[in-house]
Design a protein around this motif. Structure first.
Motif, PDB file in Angstrom:
ATOM      1  N   VAL A  12       0.847  -1.184   0.000  1.00 60.90           N
ATOM      2  CA  VAL A  12       0.000   0.000   0.000  1.00 60.90           C
ATOM      3  C   VAL A  12       0.887   1.239   0.000  1.00 60.90           C
ATOM      4  N   GLN A  13       0.398   2.293  -0.602  1.00 62.75           N
ATOM      5  CA  GLN A  13       1.147   3.548  -0.629  1.00 62.75           C
ATOM      6  C   GLN A  13       1.016   4.280   0.706  1.00 62.75           C
ATOM      7  N   PRO A  14       1.978   5.103   1.039  1.00 64.18           N
ATOM      8  CA  PRO A  14       1.852   5.920   2.257  1.00 64.18           C
ATOM      9  C   PRO A  14       0.535   6.696   2.253  1.00 64.18           C
ATOM     10  N   VAL A 111       2.789  -6.576   5.606  1.00 65.92           N
ATOM     11  CA  VAL A 111       2.322  -5.250   5.217  1.00 65.92           C
ATOM     12  C   VAL A 111       3.534  -4.450   4.748  1.00 65.92           C
ATOM     13  N   THR A 112       3.454  -3.966   3.533  1.00 61.71           N
ATOM     14  CA  THR A 112       4.530  -3.152   2.971  1.00 61.71           C
ATOM     15  C   THR A 112       3.957  -1.800   2.583  1.00 61.71           C
ATOM     16  N   VAL A 113       4.515  -0.755   3.158  1.00 61.84           N
ATOM     17  CA  VAL A 113       4.060   0.600   2.864  1.00 61.84           C
ATOM     18  C   VAL A 113       5.180   1.298   2.097  1.00 61.84           C
ATOM     19  N   SER A 114       4.911   1.537   0.830  1.00 62.11           N
ATOM     20  CA  SER A 114       5.941   2.102  -0.026  1.00 62.11           C
ATOM     21  C   SER A 114       5.299   2.757  -1.233  1.00 62.11           C
ATOM     22  N   SER A 115       5.962   3.808  -1.711  1.00 66.72           N
ATOM     23  CA  SER A 115       5.488   4.452  -2.931  1.00 66.72           C
ATOM     24  C   SER A 115       6.214   3.895  -4.148  1.00 66.72           C
TER      25      SER A 115
END
Length: 115
Positions: A12-14, A111-115
């Motif tokens: 998911v994106q920030p 869960v990976t939060v990255s653009s």
């Protein structure tokens, strides 16, 4: 004997949101305070949220307070974690367990939060 199965993770994106679920098998669930934990690469596992049973009280780590919400459904033996306004530092494998961590750990959900 599988007791805890986590799901709902992803990329998911920030600023985005995810809802995690943890399905428990066994009669222990409704009698126990349940927690969501996370383990980031190279770090120890930490408790980020917990929820009592009966008269419900929810507790959050300072790092997630105001962004994450924990809930439970004892009829479904399931605990949830709604995560909003996600940040890159929330990237981790998320697990559920009792607050004592005394059940077999599941495989977790990444869960990976990255653009």
């Amino acid at each position: 004997q599988v007791q805890l199965v986590e799901s709902g993770g992803g990329l998911v994106q920030p600023g985005g949101s995810l809802r995690l679920s943890c399905a428990a098998s066994g009669s222990f669930f409704s009698r126990n305070t349940m927690g969501w934990y996370r383990q980031a690469p190279g770090k120890q596992r930490e408790l980020v949220a917990s929820i009592t049973t009966g008269i419900v009280t929810k507790t959050y780590a300072d790092s997630v307070k105001g962004r994450f919400t924990i809930d439970r459904d004892n009829a479904k033996n399931t605990v949830y974690l709604q995560m909003n306004n996600l940040k890159p530092e929330d990237t981790a494998v998320y697990y559920c367990n009792t607050v004592r961590g005394d059940r077999n750990w599941g495989q977790g959900t990444l869960v990976t939060v990255s653009s």
